[in-house]
Enzyme design. Structure first.
Site, PDB file in Angstrom:
ATOM      1  N   ASP A  11       5.883  61.691  51.133  1.00 59.94           N
ATOM      2  CA  ASP A  11       5.258  61.817  52.462  1.00 59.94           C
ATOM      3  C   ASP A  11       5.574  63.200  53.026  1.00 59.94           C
ATOM      4  O   ASP A  11       6.524  63.861  52.595  1.00 59.94           O
ATOM      5  CB  ASP A  11       5.783  60.737  53.423  1.00 59.94           C
ATOM      6  CG  ASP A  11       5.105  60.818  54.805  1.00 59.94           C
ATOM      7  OD1 ASP A  11       3.871  60.964  54.844  1.00 59.94           O
ATOM      8  OD2 ASP A  11       5.804  60.767  55.822  1.00 59.94           O
ATOM      9  N   SER A  12       4.788  63.597  54.016  1.00 62.68           N
ATOM     10  CA  SER A  12       5.042  64.879  54.671  1.00 62.68           C
ATOM     11  C   SER A  12       6.381  64.853  55.418  1.00 62.68           C
ATOM     12  O   SER A  12       6.943  65.905  55.702  1.00 62.68           O
ATOM     13  CB  SER A  12       3.919  65.176  55.658  1.00 62.68           C
ATOM     14  OG  SER A  12       3.880  64.154  56.633  1.00 62.68           O
ATOM     15  N   CYS A  65       1.265  58.858  52.369  1.00 61.94           N
ATOM     16  CA  CYS A  65       0.851  59.682  53.502  1.00 61.94           C
ATOM     17  C   CYS A  65      -0.667  59.650  53.503  1.00 61.94           C
ATOM     18  O   CYS A  65      -1.302  59.998  52.495  1.00 61.94           O
ATOM     19  CB  CYS A  65       1.358  61.107  53.279  1.00 61.94           C
ATOM     20  SG  CYS A  65       0.780  62.288  54.499  1.00 61.94           S
ATOM     21  N   GLU A  67       8.709  61.931  64.726  1.00 60.66           N
ATOM     22  CA  GLU A  67       9.588  62.883  64.029  1.00 60.66           C
ATOM     23  C   GLU A  67      10.703  63.392  64.951  1.00 60.66           C
ATOM     24  O   GLU A  67      11.764  63.774  64.497  1.00 60.66           O
ATOM     25  CB  GLU A  67       8.778  64.069  63.481  1.00 60.66           C
ATOM     26  CG  GLU A  67       7.831  63.719  62.343  1.00 60.66           C
ATOM     27  CD  GLU A  67       8.500  63.629  60.962  1.00 60.66           C
ATOM     28  OE1 GLU A  67       9.394  64.433  60.674  1.00 60.66           O
ATOM     29  OE2 GLU A  67       8.106  62.737  60.182  1.00 60.66           O
ATOM     30  N   CYS A 116      -1.734  55.816  59.574  1.00 57.57           N
ATOM     31  CA  CYS A 116      -0.731  56.861  59.392  1.00 57.57           C
ATOM     32  C   CYS A 116       0.596  56.154  59.196  1.00 57.57           C
ATOM     33  O   CYS A 116       0.936  55.230  59.955  1.00 57.57           O
ATOM     34  CB  CYS A 116      -0.679  57.776  60.618  1.00 57.57           C
ATOM     35  SG  CYS A 116       0.697  58.944  60.558  1.00 57.57           S
ATOM     36  N   HIS A 120       3.513  56.912  59.810  1.00 60.25           N
ATOM     37  CA  HIS A 120       4.498  57.033  60.890  1.00 60.25           C
ATOM     38  C   HIS A 120       4.313  55.958  61.971  1.00 60.25           C
ATOM     39  O   HIS A 120       5.235  55.661  62.720  1.00 60.25           O
ATOM     40  CB  HIS A 120       4.378  58.388  61.600  1.00 60.25           C
ATOM     41  CG  HIS A 120       4.973  59.532  60.852  1.00 60.25           C
ATOM     42  ND1 HIS A 120       4.463  59.997  59.670  1.00 60.25           N
ATOM     43  CD2 HIS A 120       6.041  60.327  61.141  1.00 60.25           C
ATOM     44  CE1 HIS A 120       5.188  61.026  59.256  1.00 60.25           C
ATOM     45  NE2 HIS A 120       6.151  61.247  60.128  1.00 60.25           N
TER      46      HIS A 120
HETATM   47  N1  DGL Z   1       2.571  60.175  57.727  1.00 60.43           N
HETATM   48  C1  DGL Z   1       1.423  60.939  57.450  1.00 60.43           C
HETATM   49  C2  DGL Z   1       0.180  60.099  57.350  1.00 60.43           C
HETATM   50  O1  DGL Z   1       0.262  58.969  57.005  1.00 60.43           O
HETATM   51  C3  DGL Z   1       1.082  62.064  58.358  1.00 60.43           C
HETATM   52  C4  DGL Z   1       2.063  62.777  59.079  1.00 60.43           C
HETATM   53  C5  DGL Z   1       1.738  64.225  59.228  1.00 60.43           C
HETATM   54  O2  DGL Z   1       0.867  64.594  60.032  1.00 60.43           O
HETATM   55  O3  DGL Z   1       2.364  64.964  58.504  1.00 60.43           O
HETATM   56  O4  DGL Z   1      -0.901  60.545  57.609  1.00 60.43           O
END
Ligand code: DGL
Length: 280
Positions: free
Chosen positions: A16-17, A79, A164, A198, A200
């Protein structure tokens, strides 16, 4: 095949990012506890959601290559932004050159497969990063399976930074969460199902539930991705036998180790040790 890739069985890579993919890792480990895993977060360069196609593709390719070098034969892009913007290009352009026997899978397809059974009104909303919404990946993937479903998307550029930066439970977060939910629901009054597109966003779930009407079904991805991976490994014994089973997880980040350990605790409720890796 690249000469330096280890060719013995290895862990499953989860990328993931940042920290969001930990919500996916948690569910995968719940369903498939016997496997070994390497989690890699590109925390130094997060968020990806506001970056261009070229940059997300380049960063994701670097991360996948790193996980292959660390012994993974199978990598999950946990991600949505990377799945939306880089998965297909990596599968088509890079895997044949790097090693055609290795596999990279994303999180969008497993999420949308269930949607046909969940929505009754056939009107679905998607909350995701700017990059995922602009890529149109959700409507495209949904329409491949369910052409009758009407899909509306809303980009939530502030939500990943809130998570984050450990602001998921702050009162300041309420403003942005309510605003984006209202904007999505104003686009289509018949929406009865909302995908949290997403990884997150499960961390914002208590607040999202507060601002979304009770009659709307919320779809989080983790359990669908985990079940889909389980099915995939059953259908592909040739990949399964390249995945080691020792119930271990290694954590890697492109940022400083201490911050990762602290934030990972919020996601996993577990004290972990982490290694810093350089992505280039
Ligand atoms: N967690 C990532 C996703 O599912 C994105 C987070 C980011 O913008 O880096 O899209």
């Amino acid at each position: 095949m690249k000469q330096d890739l280890p060719n013995i069985p290895g862990p499953i890579g989860v990328f993931d990012s940042g920290y969001g993919g930990l919500t996916i890792l948690k569910q995968i480990r719940g369903v498939l506890p016997e496997y070994d895993y390497i989690y890699l977060g590109d925390n130094a360069r997060t968020p990806y959601g506001t970056r261009s196609f070229e940059v997300v593709y380049e960063f994701t390719r670097q991360a996948v290559t790193k996980l292959f070098e660390m012994g993974c034969h199978l990598v999950i892009l946990a991600c949505n932004t990377a799945s939306a913007k880089a998965l297909r290009s990596i599968q088509i352009n890079d895997l044949p050159k790097i090693d055609p026997s290795r596999r990279v899978l994303g999180v969008i397809r497993p999420t949308v497969e269930s949607i046909g059974e969940i929505t009754h009104s056939r009107h679905v909303g998607v909350l995701a990063t700017d990059g995922t919404i602009k890529s149109e990946s959700y409507p495209l993937e949904i329409h491949k399976l369910f052409p009758d479903i009407i899909v509306s998307g809303e980009a939530c550029p502030m939500w990943v930074p809130l998570v984050e930066n450990n602001e998921a439970n702050s009162t300041g977060a309420d403003y942005f969460i309510k605003k984006n939910i209202d904007q999505l629901l104003n686009k289509d009054k018949l929406i009865d199902t909302v995908i949290l597109g997403c990884t997150h966003y499960p961390l914002l779930l208590p607040k999202i539930q507060r601002f979304i009407p009770e009659n709307i079904q919320l779809v989080t991805q983790g359990e669908y991705v985990a079940t889909s991976l389980q099915n995939y490994l059953q259908r592909h014994p040739e990949i399964d036998k390249k995945c080691t089973k020792g119930s271990t997880t290694q954590f890697c980040t492109s940022e400083a180790k201490d911050k990762f350990t602290e934030s990972a605790f919020v996601f996993l409720n577990e004290v972990i040790s982490v290694q810093r890796v350089l992505l280039e």
